[in-house]
Scaffold this motif. Structure first.
Motif, short mmCIF file in Angstrom:
data_model
loop_
_atom_site.label_atom_id
_atom_site.label_comp_id
_atom_site.label_asym_id
_atom_site.label_seq_id
_atom_site.Cartn_x
_atom_site.Cartn_y
_atom_site.Cartn_z
N GLY A 43 0.79 -1.23 0.00
CA GLY A 43 0.00 0.00 0.00
C GLY A 43 0.82 1.27 0.00
O GLY A 43 0.30 2.35 0.30
N ILE A 44 2.09 1.16 -0.36
CA ILE A 44 2.98 2.33 -0.37
C ILE A 44 3.12 2.86 -1.79
O ILE A 44 3.47 2.10 -2.71
CB ILE A 44 4.36 1.98 0.21
N ASP A 45 2.85 4.13 -1.97
CA ASP A 45 2.94 4.77 -3.28
C ASP A 45 4.40 4.78 -3.75
O ASP A 45 5.30 5.09 -2.97
CB ASP A 45 2.42 6.21 -3.18
N ARG A 46 4.61 4.46 -5.02
CA ARG A 46 5.98 4.43 -5.55
C ARG A 46 6.67 5.79 -5.47
O ARG A 46 7.90 5.87 -5.54
CB ARG A 46 5.98 3.92 -7.00
N LYS A 47 5.90 6.86 -5.32
CA LYS A 47 6.49 8.19 -5.20
C LYS A 47 7.31 8.32 -3.92
O LYS A 47 8.15 9.22 -3.82
CB LYS A 47 5.40 9.26 -5.21
N ARG A 48 7.08 7.44 -2.96
CA ARG A 48 7.80 7.52 -1.68
C ARG A 48 9.05 6.64 -1.67
O ARG A 48 9.72 6.55 -0.64
CB ARG A 48 6.88 7.13 -0.52
N VAL A 49 9.34 6.01 -2.80
CA VAL A 49 10.49 5.10 -2.88
C VAL A 49 11.45 5.57 -3.97
O VAL A 49 11.02 5.91 -5.08
CB VAL A 49 10.02 3.67 -3.19
N LEU A 50 12.73 5.59 -3.64
CA LEU A 50 13.77 5.80 -4.64
C LEU A 50 14.53 4.49 -4.80
O LEU A 50 15.00 3.91 -3.81
CB LEU A 50 14.74 6.90 -4.19
N ILE A 51 14.63 4.02 -6.03
CA ILE A 51 15.41 2.81 -6.31
C ILE A 51 16.87 3.22 -6.47
O ILE A 51 17.20 4.04 -7.33
CB ILE A 51 14.91 2.09 -7.57
N LYS A 52 17.72 2.65 -5.64
CA LYS A 52 19.13 3.04 -5.60
C LYS A 52 19.94 2.14 -6.53
O LYS A 52 19.91 0.91 -6.42
CB LYS A 52 19.64 2.89 -4.16
N ILE A 53 20.67 2.76 -7.46
CA ILE A 53 21.39 2.05 -8.51
C ILE A 53 22.78 2.66 -8.65
O ILE A 53 22.93 3.89 -8.60
CB ILE A 53 20.64 2.16 -9.86
N ALA A 54 23.80 1.83 -8.83
CA ALA A 54 25.15 2.34 -9.05
C ALA A 54 25.21 3.11 -10.37
O ALA A 54 24.62 2.69 -11.38
CB ALA A 54 26.16 1.19 -9.07
N ALA A 55 25.96 4.22 -10.37
CA ALA A 55 26.01 5.11 -11.54
C ALA A 55 27.02 4.65 -12.58
O ALA A 55 27.90 5.39 -13.02
CB ALA A 55 26.30 6.54 -11.10
N THR A 56 26.89 3.39 -13.00
CA THR A 56 27.58 2.90 -14.19
C THR A 56 26.79 3.36 -15.41
O THR A 56 25.64 3.80 -15.28
CB THR A 56 27.65 1.37 -14.18
N TRP A 57 27.37 3.24 -16.58
CA TRP A 57 26.61 3.58 -17.79
C TRP A 57 25.36 2.70 -17.88
O TRP A 57 24.26 3.18 -18.18
CB TRP A 57 27.49 3.42 -19.03
N GLU A 58 25.52 1.40 -17.58
CA GLU A 58 24.40 0.46 -17.66
C GLU A 58 23.34 0.77 -16.60
O GLU A 58 22.14 0.67 -16.85
CB GLU A 58 24.92 -0.97 -17.48
#
Length: 334
Positions: free
Chosen positions: A126-141
């Protein structure tokens, strides 16, 4: 006189860099970030054992009888990250960052798939995706994966960011937020040069300042969140940054320190600066990355470190699952 933390909150969004719910309760940040190292530390605290145990048993049940131990543990880690994320969102008014498996850092498709799963787990709760940041390494991919996700309304936090080329590529991809690692940049330069640096000359501080001014000069919407601090001097030199994610220890030090905090970063000042705009395609990204020894070293090292932290957590979870299974067996026999 107001303490430094109170003053900082008036010019910068303060984020807690922790998975410890008690610390989040104490400092009441707007947002919170986590990573495998922080989740591992929190998972070993006795007060969170119930969360760990419930997550493990549910993952085993949902994975099915034929699932491998590796599949169960992978599911359990993702679920554990989301479980802590949900608890955090009960406390903070803003967002939580939840990290994709660092071992997928060079796998665009795998990163997108994992992000979809994490968001689905939050949305099921029941959590809106606006409240979540998906953390990803800043590689080109990783940046390409984040670009896909952003177009789907899944917001991203690009981490392990050490160079201007990474920052520009993120901004051009429409990423919500970046986390340049101030302290890790300082670590590299101290080791490389043998020098100590005053806060105003700190290479990590200078890097974030450059990125901030570049973004504001050219009107990019991507937010800058300085991260990985070694001392409060680095933090005060970046007062005015969009966000700063700070460990509980340094939050406590800021709260205990009185003095006048001067705003150092300001979009109005950046707008007047003479800055050359750079377009970063893959060839430019690769060339700039190869030319930046610090960024090359720290990105690789950071991915390896997060991967090892995840392996450590998986080993802890495997051990705990074995204990739980043994306990169930004993109980059944009795």
């Amino acid at each position: 006189m107001a303490n430094l933390l109170e003053q900082l909150r008036k010019m910068t969004v303060v984020v807690a860099d922790t998975g410890d719910l008690a610390s989040i309760e104490k400092f009441k940040p707007q947002d919170t970030t986590t990573n495998p190292s922080l989740i591992t530390a929190a998972a070993q605290m006795p007060e969170y054992q119930v969360i760990v145990d419930e997550t493990l048993l549910q993952a085993k049940k949902d994975a099915g009888e034929s699932a491998s131990k590796a599949a169960i543990l992978s599911l359990a880690f993702d679920r554990l990250a989301v479980s802590f994320g949900k608890k955090i969102l009960d406390i903070v008014p803003g967002r939580v960052s939840t990290e994709v498996d660092a071992r997928l850092s060079y796998d665009t498709e795998g990163t997108v798939k994992k992000a979809h799963f994490l968001i689905s787990e939050y949305e099921k709760a029941g959590i809106d995706r606006k409240r979540v940041l998906i953390k990803i390494a800043a590689t080109w991919e990783g940046i390409r994966a984040a670009e896909i996700l952003e177009k789907e309304g899944i917001h991203c936090n690009l981490t392990l960011l050490f160079g201007l080329h990474q920052a520009i590529a993120c901004a051009e991809a429409g990423i919500t937020l970046i986390s340049p690692f101030v302290g890790r940049i300082l670590d590299w330069y101290k080791k490389d040069t043998g020098k100590d640096y005053a806060p105003a000359e700190d290479p990590g501080v200078l890097s974030v300042t450059t990125i901030y001014n570049y973004y504001k000069k050219f009107g990019y919407k991507t937010e800058v969140m300085g991260a990985s601090f070694r001392n409060i001097g680095e933090i005060t030199e970046l007062a005015g940054s969009d966000l700063l994610t700070i460990s509980p220890g340094l939050l406590k030090e800021l709260e205990a320190t009185e003095g006048t905090l001067v705003r150092k970063l300001d979009p109005a000042n950046a707008a007047t600066m003479d800055i050359t705009k750079i377009t970063v395609d893959k060839a430019t990204f690769d060339a700039m990355h190869a030319a930046d020894r610090m960024a090359t070293d720290k990105l690789s090292e950071g991915i390896d470190g997060f991967a090892k932290a995840l392996e450590t957590l998986e080993a802890l979870l495997a051990n705990r699952l074995a204990q739980l299974e043994s306990g169930v067996a004993v109980g059944a026999a009795a």
